[in-house]
Scaffold this active site. Structure first.
Site, PDB file in Angstrom:
ATOM      1  N   TYR A  43      64.941 -87.939 -11.447  1.00 25.97           N
ATOM      2  CA  TYR A  43      65.036 -89.390 -11.646  1.00 25.97           C
ATOM      3  C   TYR A  43      66.194 -90.003 -10.855  1.00 25.97           C
ATOM      4  O   TYR A  43      66.674 -91.082 -11.228  1.00 25.97           O
ATOM      5  CB  TYR A  43      65.173 -89.707 -13.133  1.00 25.97           C
ATOM      6  CG  TYR A  43      63.858 -89.658 -13.888  1.00 25.97           C
ATOM      7  CD1 TYR A  43      62.850 -90.587 -13.646  1.00 25.97           C
ATOM      8  CD2 TYR A  43      63.623 -88.685 -14.860  1.00 25.97           C
ATOM      9  CE1 TYR A  43      61.647 -90.563 -14.342  1.00 25.97           C
ATOM     10  CE2 TYR A  43      62.412 -88.651 -15.559  1.00 25.97           C
ATOM     11  CZ  TYR A  43      61.436 -89.601 -15.296  1.00 25.97           C
ATOM     12  OH  TYR A  43      60.247 -89.569 -15.984  1.00 25.97           O
ATOM     13  N   PHE A  51      69.860 -97.277 -18.211  1.00 21.28           N
ATOM     14  CA  PHE A  51      69.211 -96.316 -19.106  1.00 21.28           C
ATOM     15  C   PHE A  51      69.227 -94.880 -18.564  1.00 21.28           C
ATOM     16  O   PHE A  51      68.628 -93.980 -19.164  1.00 21.28           O
ATOM     17  CB  PHE A  51      67.767 -96.752 -19.402  1.00 21.28           C
ATOM     18  CG  PHE A  51      66.902 -96.964 -18.165  1.00 21.28           C
ATOM     19  CD1 PHE A  51      66.309 -95.904 -17.502  1.00 21.28           C
ATOM     20  CD2 PHE A  51      66.690 -98.247 -17.680  1.00 21.28           C
ATOM     21  CE1 PHE A  51      65.510 -96.098 -16.390  1.00 21.28           C
ATOM     22  CE2 PHE A  51      65.894 -98.460 -16.546  1.00 21.28           C
ATOM     23  CZ  PHE A  51      65.303 -97.376 -15.904  1.00 21.28           C
ATOM     24  N   ARG A  79      47.899 -94.588 -13.246  1.00 20.72           N
ATOM     25  CA  ARG A  79      48.732 -95.655 -13.826  1.00 20.72           C
ATOM     26  C   ARG A  79      47.885 -96.550 -14.741  1.00 20.72           C
ATOM     27  O   ARG A  79      48.358 -97.012 -15.781  1.00 20.72           O
ATOM     28  CB  ARG A  79      49.438 -96.441 -12.718  1.00 20.72           C
ATOM     29  CG  ARG A  79      50.489 -95.560 -12.040  1.00 20.72           C
ATOM     30  CD  ARG A  79      51.103 -96.220 -10.828  1.00 20.72           C
ATOM     31  NE  ARG A  79      52.175 -97.143 -11.172  1.00 20.72           N
ATOM     32  CZ  ARG A  79      53.391 -96.765 -11.527  1.00 20.72           C
ATOM     33  NH1 ARG A  79      53.703 -95.488 -11.639  1.00 20.72           N
ATOM     34  NH2 ARG A  79      54.323 -97.660 -11.786  1.00 20.72           N
ATOM     35  N   THR A  85      54.833 -99.261 -18.759  1.00 21.33           N
ATOM     36  CA  THR A  85      56.013 -98.492 -19.190  1.00 21.33           C
ATOM     37  C   THR A  85      56.359 -98.797 -20.647  1.00 21.33           C
ATOM     38  O   THR A  85      56.731 -97.896 -21.405  1.00 21.33           O
ATOM     39  CB  THR A  85      57.229 -98.864 -18.302  1.00 21.33           C
ATOM     40  OG1 THR A  85      56.867 -98.662 -16.930  1.00 21.33           O
ATOM     41  CG2 THR A  85      58.445 -98.025 -18.644  1.00 21.33           C
ATOM     42  N   ARG A  96      49.829 -94.579 -23.214  1.00 21.73           N
ATOM     43  CA  ARG A  96      51.087 -95.076 -23.797  1.00 21.73           C
ATOM     44  C   ARG A  96      50.817 -95.981 -25.008  1.00 21.73           C
ATOM     45  O   ARG A  96      51.568 -95.938 -25.984  1.00 21.73           O
ATOM     46  CB  ARG A  96      51.923 -95.785 -22.732  1.00 21.73           C
ATOM     47  CG  ARG A  96      52.599 -94.778 -21.796  1.00 21.73           C
ATOM     48  CD  ARG A  96      53.232 -95.458 -20.622  1.00 21.73           C
ATOM     49  NE  ARG A  96      54.065 -94.576 -19.816  1.00 21.73           N
ATOM     50  CZ  ARG A  96      54.392 -94.843 -18.561  1.00 21.73           C
ATOM     51  NH1 ARG A  96      53.982 -95.946 -17.966  1.00 21.73           N
ATOM     52  NH2 ARG A  96      55.160 -93.998 -17.890  1.00 21.73           N
ATOM     53  N   GLU A 120      57.100 -84.915  -6.050  1.00 19.27           N
ATOM     54  CA  GLU A 120      57.197 -84.507  -7.457  1.00 19.27           C
ATOM     55  C   GLU A 120      56.393 -83.234  -7.719  1.00 19.27           C
ATOM     56  O   GLU A 120      56.821 -82.370  -8.498  1.00 19.27           O
ATOM     57  CB  GLU A 120      56.764 -85.673  -8.364  1.00 19.27           C
ATOM     58  CG  GLU A 120      57.764 -86.823  -8.263  1.00 19.27           C
ATOM     59  CD  GLU A 120      57.411 -88.073  -9.051  1.00 19.27           C
ATOM     60  OE1 GLU A 120      56.360 -88.106  -9.732  1.00 19.27           O
ATOM     61  OE2 GLU A 120      58.214 -89.021  -9.000  1.00 19.27           O
TER      62      GLU A 120
END
Ligand code: CMP
Length: 132
Positions: A43, A51, A79, A85, A96, A120
């Site tokens: 990250y 955060f 997505r 998010t 989510r 990734e």
């Protein structure tokens, strides 16, 4: 990635089922745990965000599941499947909306571009762990 909050609550199977039901093929899969420094590397793009410390300690506190997924337009399709998010803004039926606890502890991560998906995937897997 299936993130620590979801693995902790026994949701690996439910989330993988949602992913395969949406037409994604699993090309690599691994249960593992990130160290704090690995979470900081993964990250790094968010290192200046307020955060960041919460994010990296959360992402390293317990196991995650890493996966490489294949589908036409996989980045945008994934997505759409996972939703916003912030779970309170995620469309009904998205992963989510169904499972996330908060904007931080939001159960899943998806790459934001084909370029980052490659980076990734190579972060989590060696070449011979990814099926072609
Ligand atoms: P992810 O898609 O993995 O990308 C970055 C992560 O940072 C995000 O999901 C959340 O887990 C976390 N995140 C993003 N925005 C916030 C925020 N405003 N507060 C806390 N955590 C956040």
């Amino acid at each position: 990635m299936i993130k620590p909050d979801a693995v902790e609550r026994g949701l690996i199977g439910d989330i993988l089922k949602d992913i395969t039901n949406a037409g994604f093929k699993i090309k690599a899969l691994k249960l593992t745990q990130l160290s704090l420094s690995e979470a900081e590397t993964f990250y790094a793009i968010h290192s200046k965000r307020p955060f960041f410390n919460d994010l990296t300690s959360y992402m390293s506190r317990s196991p995650i599941v890493a996966a490489v997924l294949e589908k036409d337009n996989a980045v945008s399709e994934f997505r759409n499947l996972i939703g916003d998010t912030d779970p309170s803004k995620a469309n009904e039926g998205t992963i989510r909306a169904k499972y996330a606890i908060s904007k931080g502890e939001n159960s899943v991560h998806g790459s934001d571009s084909d370029e980052n998906a490659k980076i990734e995937a190579e972060f989590h897997f060696s070449g011979r762990e990814i099926l072609f």
